[in-house]
Design a protein around this motif. Structure first.
Motif, PDB file in Angstrom:
ATOM      1  N   LEU A  52       0.820  -1.212   0.000  1.00  0.00           N
ATOM      2  CA  LEU A  52       0.000   0.000   0.000  1.00  0.00           C
ATOM      3  C   LEU A  52       0.850   1.255   0.000  1.00  0.00           C
ATOM      4  O   LEU A  52       0.529   2.241  -0.673  1.00  0.00           O
ATOM      5  N   GLN A  53       1.921   1.247   0.734  1.00  0.00           N
ATOM      6  CA  GLN A  53       2.812   2.406   0.768  1.00  0.00           C
ATOM      7  C   GLN A  53       3.420   2.668  -0.604  1.00  0.00           C
ATOM      8  O   GLN A  53       3.540   3.801  -1.035  1.00  0.00           O
ATOM      9  N   ARG A  54       3.780   1.602  -1.301  1.00  0.00           N
ATOM     10  CA  ARG A  54       4.407   1.761  -2.611  1.00  0.00           C
ATOM     11  C   ARG A  54       3.409   2.128  -3.700  1.00  0.00           C
ATOM     12  O   ARG A  54       3.742   2.844  -4.628  1.00  0.00           O
ATOM     13  N   THR A  55       2.188   1.608  -3.622  1.00  0.00           N
ATOM     14  CA  THR A  55       1.236   1.827  -4.709  1.00  0.00           C
ATOM     15  C   THR A  55       0.284   2.985  -4.464  1.00  0.00           C
ATOM     16  O   THR A  55      -0.155   3.622  -5.402  1.00  0.00           O
ATOM     17  N   CYS A  56      -0.059   3.256  -3.235  1.00  0.00           N
ATOM     18  CA  CYS A  56      -1.026   4.316  -2.943  1.00  0.00           C
ATOM     19  C   CYS A  56      -0.367   5.600  -2.474  1.00  0.00           C
ATOM     20  O   CYS A  56      -1.049   6.574  -2.199  1.00  0.00           O
ATOM     21  N   GLY A  57       0.902   5.628  -2.391  1.00  0.00           N
ATOM     22  CA  GLY A  57       1.592   6.802  -1.882  1.00  0.00           C
ATOM     23  C   GLY A  57       1.970   7.799  -2.950  1.00  0.00           C
ATOM     24  O   GLY A  57       2.650   8.778  -2.670  1.00  0.00           O
ATOM     25  N   ALA A  58       1.518   7.600  -4.194  1.00  0.00           N
ATOM     26  CA  ALA A  58       1.892   8.501  -5.281  1.00  0.00           C
ATOM     27  C   ALA A  58       1.393   9.919  -5.038  1.00  0.00           C
ATOM     28  O   ALA A  58       1.989  10.886  -5.501  1.00  0.00           O
ATOM     29  N   TRP A  59       0.325  10.077  -4.314  1.00  0.00           N
ATOM     30  CA  TRP A  59      -0.231  11.393  -4.056  1.00  0.00           C
ATOM     31  C   TRP A  59       0.573  12.162  -3.012  1.00  0.00           C
ATOM     32  O   TRP A  59       0.437  13.369  -2.880  1.00  0.00           O
ATOM     33  N   GLN A  60       1.416  11.458  -2.269  1.00  0.00           N
ATOM     34  CA  GLN A  60       2.230  12.119  -1.257  1.00  0.00           C
ATOM     35  C   GLN A  60       3.449  12.746  -1.925  1.00  0.00           C
ATOM     36  O   GLN A  60       4.248  12.055  -2.526  1.00  0.00           O
ATOM     37  N   ARG A  61       3.555  14.050  -1.801  1.00  0.00           N
ATOM     38  CA  ARG A  61       4.666  14.758  -2.438  1.00  0.00           C
ATOM     39  C   ARG A  61       5.478  15.502  -1.400  1.00  0.00           C
ATOM     40  O   ARG A  61       4.971  15.901  -0.362  1.00  0.00           O
ATOM     41  N   ARG A  62       6.727  15.710  -1.713  1.00  0.00           N
ATOM     42  CA  ARG A  62       7.600  16.449  -0.814  1.00  0.00           C
ATOM     43  C   ARG A  62       7.447  17.952  -1.004  1.00  0.00           C
ATOM     44  O   ARG A  62       7.884  18.734  -0.191  1.00  0.00           O
ATOM     45  N   GLU A  63       6.851  18.353  -2.122  1.00  0.00           N
ATOM     46  CA  GLU A  63       6.660  19.769  -2.387  1.00  0.00           C
ATOM     47  C   GLU A  63       5.162  20.062  -2.505  1.00  0.00           C
ATOM     48  O   GLU A  63       4.369  19.158  -2.766  1.00  0.00           O
ATOM     49  N   ASP A  64       4.803  21.333  -2.351  1.00  0.00           N
ATOM     50  CA  ASP A  64       3.388  21.667  -2.454  1.00  0.00           C
ATOM     51  C   ASP A  64       2.974  21.733  -3.926  1.00  0.00           C
ATOM     52  O   ASP A  64       3.809  21.768  -4.829  1.00  0.00           O
ATOM     53  N   ALA A  65       1.666  21.753  -4.153  1.00  0.00           N
ATOM     54  CA  ALA A  65       1.134  21.712  -5.518  1.00  0.00           C
ATOM     55  C   ALA A  65       1.584  22.921  -6.330  1.00  0.00           C
ATOM     56  O   ALA A  65       1.872  22.807  -7.525  1.00  0.00           O
ATOM     57  N   GLY A  66       1.652  24.067  -5.696  1.00  0.00           N
ATOM     58  CA  GLY A  66       2.086  25.276  -6.401  1.00  0.00           C
ATOM     59  C   GLY A  66       3.491  25.158  -6.956  1.00  0.00           C
ATOM     60  O   GLY A  66       3.775  25.595  -8.080  1.00  0.00           O
ATOM     61  N   GLU A  67       4.367  24.561  -6.197  1.00  0.00           N
ATOM     62  CA  GLU A  67       5.753  24.360  -6.646  1.00  0.00           C
ATOM     63  C   GLU A  67       5.799  23.400  -7.834  1.00  0.00           C
ATOM     64  O   GLU A  67       6.532  23.612  -8.793  1.00  0.00           O
ATOM     65  N   THR A  68       4.999  22.341  -7.765  1.00  0.00           N
ATOM     66  CA  THR A  68       4.937  21.381  -8.868  1.00  0.00           C
ATOM     67  C   THR A  68       4.442  22.058 -10.138  1.00  0.00           C
ATOM     68  O   THR A  68       5.013  21.876 -11.214  1.00  0.00           O
ATOM     69  N   VAL A  69       3.378  22.859 -10.017  1.00  0.00           N
ATOM     70  CA  VAL A  69       2.826  23.570 -11.171  1.00  0.00           C
ATOM     71  C   VAL A  69       3.855  24.532 -11.744  1.00  0.00           C
ATOM     72  O   VAL A  69       4.027  24.629 -12.964  1.00  0.00           O
ATOM     73  N   ARG A  70       4.575  25.247 -10.886  1.00  0.00           N
ATOM     74  CA  ARG A  70       5.596  26.184 -11.360  1.00  0.00           C
ATOM     75  C   ARG A  70       6.675  25.474 -12.165  1.00  0.00           C
ATOM     76  O   ARG A  70       7.064  25.920 -13.237  1.00  0.00           O
ATOM     77  N   LYS A  71       7.123  24.313 -11.665  1.00  0.00           N
ATOM     78  CA  LYS A  71       8.165  23.549 -12.369  1.00  0.00           C
ATOM     79  C   LYS A  71       7.672  23.039 -13.710  1.00  0.00           C
ATOM     80  O   LYS A  71       8.400  23.071 -14.712  1.00  0.00           O
ATOM     81  N   VAL A  72       6.438  22.573 -13.745  1.00  0.00           N
ATOM     82  CA  VAL A  72       5.879  22.047 -14.999  1.00  0.00           C
ATOM     83  C   VAL A  72       5.744  23.169 -16.026  1.00  0.00           C
ATOM     84  O   VAL A  72       6.104  22.997 -17.192  1.00  0.00           O
ATOM     85  N   ARG A  73       5.231  24.310 -15.596  1.00  0.00           N
ATOM     86  CA  ARG A  73       5.089  25.446 -16.515  1.00  0.00           C
ATOM     87  C   ARG A  73       6.438  25.925 -17.020  1.00  0.00           C
ATOM     88  O   ARG A  73       6.597  26.272 -18.198  1.00  0.00           O
TER      89      ARG A  73
END
Length: 85
Positions: A52-73
């Motif tokens: 469960l930790q390996r398969t359901c933990g994808a939503w757990q991120r070390r950075e906040d959503a805003g940081e992820t969006v900034r990097k993607v953009r």
């Protein structure tokens, strides 16, 4: 749904799989699947792997959503720069 897996294995292992399939009157696929299931169950029982930790933990991120969006953009903008020339 079945998936195709391609792997190079030692000839002696292939012979063992073939012999097991003949002895058990089943297919090589069934032998391999059974072996993998038993192996993974034994590891899970020993507590060495938490599925469960390996398969359901994808939503757990070390950075906040805003940081992820900034990097993607930023990556998108950089990739588009080559077409402006």
């Amino acid at each position: 749904m079945d998936r195709i897996l391609s792997a190079r294995i030692d000839e002696s292992i292939h012979q063992r799989i073939t012999l097991l399939a003949q002895e058990l009157n089943t297919t090589k696929k069934a032998v391999i699947e059974s072996a993998i299931l038993r192996y993974s169950e034994s590891i899970e029982k020993d507590g060495k792997m938490d599925i469960l930790q390996r398969t359901c933990g994808a939503w757990q991120r070390r950075e906040d959503a805003g940081e992820t969006v900034r990097k993607v953009r930023e990556a998108f903008q950089t990739s588009q720069e080559r077409y402006k020339r």
